[in-house]
Design a protein around this motif. Structure first.
Motif, short mmCIF file in Angstrom:
data_model
loop_
_atom_site.label_atom_id
_atom_site.label_comp_id
_atom_site.label_asym_id
_atom_site.label_seq_id
_atom_site.Cartn_x
_atom_site.Cartn_y
_atom_site.Cartn_z
N LEU A 430 0.84 -1.19 0.00
CA LEU A 430 0.00 0.00 0.00
C LEU A 430 0.88 1.24 0.00
O LEU A 430 1.94 1.27 0.62
CB LEU A 430 -0.91 0.01 1.23
N GLU A 431 0.39 2.30 -0.69
CA GLU A 431 1.12 3.56 -0.76
C GLU A 431 0.19 4.71 -0.39
O GLU A 431 -1.00 4.69 -0.72
CB GLU A 431 1.68 3.78 -2.17
N TYR A 432 0.78 5.73 0.26
CA TYR A 432 0.01 6.89 0.74
C TYR A 432 0.64 8.15 0.18
O TYR A 432 1.83 8.42 0.41
CB TYR A 432 0.02 6.91 2.26
N TYR A 433 -0.16 8.95 -0.55
CA TYR A 433 0.30 10.20 -1.14
C TYR A 433 -0.53 11.35 -0.58
O TYR A 433 -1.71 11.49 -0.91
CB TYR A 433 0.17 10.17 -2.67
N GLY A 465 -13.47 3.87 7.32
CA GLY A 465 -12.75 4.57 8.38
C GLY A 465 -11.27 4.55 8.10
O GLY A 465 -10.82 4.92 7.02
N ASN A 466 -10.49 4.11 9.08
CA ASN A 466 -9.04 4.03 8.88
C ASN A 466 -8.58 2.60 8.65
O ASN A 466 -7.41 2.27 8.84
CB ASN A 466 -8.30 4.62 10.09
N LYS A 467 -9.50 1.74 8.22
CA LYS A 467 -9.17 0.35 7.90
C LYS A 467 -9.18 0.16 6.38
O LYS A 467 -10.09 0.62 5.69
CB LYS A 467 -10.17 -0.62 8.53
N VAL A 468 -8.13 -0.50 5.87
CA VAL A 468 -8.00 -0.79 4.45
C VAL A 468 -7.95 -2.30 4.26
O VAL A 468 -7.11 -2.98 4.86
CB VAL A 468 -6.73 -0.16 3.86
N GLU A 482 -4.51 -1.00 9.13
CA GLU A 482 -4.94 0.25 9.76
C GLU A 482 -3.90 1.30 9.42
O GLU A 482 -2.70 1.01 9.42
CB GLU A 482 -5.04 0.06 11.27
N TYR A 483 -4.37 2.52 9.11
CA TYR A 483 -3.40 3.58 8.83
C TYR A 483 -3.73 4.83 9.62
O TYR A 483 -4.89 5.09 9.95
CB TYR A 483 -3.29 3.86 7.34
N ASN A 484 -2.70 5.62 9.93
CA ASN A 484 -2.87 6.78 10.80
C ASN A 484 -2.22 8.04 10.28
O ASN A 484 -2.02 8.99 11.03
CB ASN A 484 -2.32 6.48 12.20
#
Length: 670
Positions: A430-433, A465-468, A482-484
């Protein structure tokens, strides 16, 4: 000596008259006499309104000045109207001929109180309320027709009165003429109704039996006879079953009650306060979750709440007032802070307390503004290069962004953090931009952070929510993260036991296509029901009649519509694809047992040579325009089919954009 006494008496009289003059602003702080140390009044005395202030006699004849703070409360025990003065500690009970009522509204400028009678099944108006004394028998000045079946709540916008009726899940819309109520429309609601409130011209409605909140933008302009789907429906995390609702535009605060388990009417109730409501709610796309961390919850044994059926709010003191039907109470909470198990600061007995409204000169009419922050954007990935392509609501390309991934499948836009989350097939993570809206067309961006490279073959992601949840199909597993905002944490890895591909959330239920078949797997309460790694079984698995091999899936909470794609023969990547639409999906799904079939007659199918579909790998549905978007990987297209709920058969797309190896798509639709 006598003359001095006379002048002193004149001076005292002048001071008394000044304390009750029309020039008072109602905000003067006067320390009560010792005989009035519980506020302003004792017992059941009635106050005297003085130009927006309250000049009230205490037990010793002295007078104390304070705000007008009225709580109007109905009940289902005898139908009387209770008017509490919070600052005055007084109660005036108006004896009506109604024996049960729910839904209350006080118009201070007209001095009229309105209620929805559950016994007479009509709206009732009672005039000259301020002149009424405790115990007075009152007769309605005028009423509406007995149209109602089971009225639960009342919301008012100008002269328009809306009654939420849960007998047939209907909004009855009336026009108040000043001498009667004219029924202007009967709106059928596709969910169980209870509490309603206006925010500007938008009507917010709780979805009974759930923790969901729905909104109807510009409600009165769209309130025609027949079924009306909400503009958006989201889940309020932490609420088991919501009933009461109120909104205050001065503080931009929404308050919702939670009755918990309906079988427990005495101990498990609470309420949630959502501050900065407009920005939080407007950021949510249809079907998303408002995290409990963005709310304040009050609940616990000290609160005395078991079944808080309705709620009111005072923006001057940040106080929340609750009608608690289970324990027969009218409760008030101040100094709420971060919430928790708080004791009420206001506690009055009222059997079967039902609807409640707070009224003061400072807060009346503070319904706020309608929402204008409405956007529709389609995000698309490609397995050819990892680019992210963004389209507007009409399907036109607005910009393309180059990521460090060489191939991606699975994408989501997080509006709270203005970030893209995608699954990289090249990086297997997973990637977050972040700060994505500021990225310009054709820009190269680097991920703020990535998860571990533990995915084998990511095909789709679903976020709640914050669950992927990531569907990885070479190993047929679901990865739950989970991401924060700074990292992804792997929580669980589940073996599906079938070939995986597309997934989507329907509330907290996960819907998963069964690749190489036409089947659909349903996992109720997916994120809470499954906590141990390993093999899991769906709640039920059904067959979707008419589909040969399914891949893409999307569900709309607002329209209750399910869309699934059909790639048919994998060897034919260019001509034999299609998609199928199921309206009223919730009821149809509930009627099918495990192993059963959703008949083609309960769906509509779009397929044929004109559609440009050969291998429609993913799909998204826009409930605002009833448009279906398709990622067509075989022909390298992003397609849009307009008026999809009324379409059928071999039709051409309204929009056809070239996108090599188009893979996953996500529709942000707030």
């Amino acid at each position: 000596m006598k003359k001095s006494i006379f002048y002193l008496a004149m001076l005292m009289g002048a001071l008394f008259m000044a304390s009750c003059s029309d020039d008072d602003d109602g905000m003067v702080d006067v320390t009560p006499d010792s005989t009035c140390d519980d506020g302003i009044m004792n017992g059941d005395e009635t106050g005297v309104d003085c130009g927006g202030s309250m000049c009230e006699p205490c037990g010793d004849g002295m007078t104390v000045l304070g705000r007008r703070t009225d709580l109007f409360v109905t009940n289902n025990d005898n139908g009387n109207i209770s008017r509490y003065s919070v600052t005055g500690d007084s109660l005036v009970t108006l004896m009506t001929t109604t024996t049960a009522a729910e839904g209350i509204y006080f118009d201070a400028s007209a001095d009229v109180v309105y209620q929805a009678s559950r016994s007479a099944l009509q709206l009732e108006a009672f005039a000259d309320v301020s002149a009424l004394m405790d115990g007075d028998a009152v007769t309605a000045s005028y009423t509406g027709a007995s149209d109602l079946e089971s009225p639960r709540e009342l919301a008012v916008n100008g002269s328009s009165f809306v009654v939420a009726d849960n007998g047939s899940n209907t909004f009855f819309v009336y026009e108040n003429t000043g001498s009667g109520f004219t029924l202007t429309s009967t709106v059928e609601v596709p969910f169980p109704v209870w509490g309603i409130t206006f925010k500007g011209d938008d009507l917010y409605a709780v979805v009974d039996t759930t923790g969901d909140l729905a909104v109807y933008y510009d409600f009165l302009s769209n309130a025609n006879n027949g079924v009306l789907n909400p503009s958006k429906r989201v889940t309020i995390e932490g609420i088991v079953r919501t009933h009461g609702i109120t909104y205050d535009g001065t503080d931009d605060v929404m308050v919702l009650t939670d009755i918990g388990d309906a079988a427990d009417a005495n101990t498990d109730g609470g309420f949630h306060i959502i501050s900065d409501f407009s920005s939080k709610f407007d950021a949510l796309s249809d079907g998303e979750l408002l995290p409990v961390g963005m709310q304040v919850r009050v609940a616990g044994s000290s609160t005395l709440m078991g079944n808080p059926i309705d709620v009111a709010y005072d923006s001057e003191t940040d106080a929340v007032y609750v009608s608690e039907i289970g324990n027969g109470k009218v409760l008030g909470f101040t100094s709420i802070g971060s919430g928790g198990d708080l004791s009420p600061s206001f506690n009055k007995d009222l059997a079967m307390a039902s609807s409640i409204q707070f009224s003061s000169d400072e807060t009346d009419g503070s319904t706020g503004d309608s929402s204008e922050a409405r956007a529709t954007r389609l995000y698309a990935t490609s397995t050819a290069n990892g680019d992210v392509s963004i389209y507007d609501g009409s399907g036109m390309l607005t910009k393309t962004v180059y990521t460090r991934s060489d191939a991606t499948e699975g994408i989501y836009y997080d509006a709270f953090n203005d970030a893209i989350v995608q699954a990289s097939r090249s990086g297997l993570a997973l990637e977050y931009y972040g700060s994505f809206s500021a990225v310009t067309n054709l820009a190269n961006i680097t991920a703020d952070f990535s998860g571990s490279a533990e995915l084998a073959s990511p095909r789709e992601i679903a976020v709640f929510g914050n669950k992927v949840v990531v569907s990885s199909n070479s190993e047929n597993k679901f990865y739950v993260y989970e991401y924060n905002g700074s990292n992804f944490t792997l929580l669980n890895t589940f073996d599906a036991g079938f070939d995986t591909w597309g997934i989507t959330f329907m509330g907290n239920t996960l819907l998963a296509v069964v690749d190489n078949t036409s089947d659909l797997a349903i996992y109720d309460n997916f994120l809470t029901a499954f906590t141990a790694d390993g093999a899991i079984a769906p709640t039920k698995r059904i067959t979707i009649d008419g589909i040969v091999r399914t891949h893409g899936i999307d569900y709309s909470e607002a329209d209750d519509v399910l869309v699934m794609t059909d790639i048919e023969e994998a060897s034919d990547a260019n001509t034999d694809g299609g998609f199928q639409i199921t309206q009223d999906f919730t009821a149809k799904l509930a009627a099918i047992n495990d192993g059963g079939t959703l008949a083609l007659s309960d769906q509509t199918r779009i397929a044929g040579s004109l559609t440009e579909m050969g291998n429609p790998i993913d799909v998204a549905y826009d409930h605002k325009t009833q448009t279906v978007f398709v990622a067509e990987i075989g022909n390298g297209k992003v397609l849009a089919f307009s008026d999809a709920l009324n379409a059928n058969g071999n039709i051409a797309p309204a929009v056809s954009n070239d996108l090599m190896s188009a893979a996953s798509i996500y529709l942000y639709n707030n």
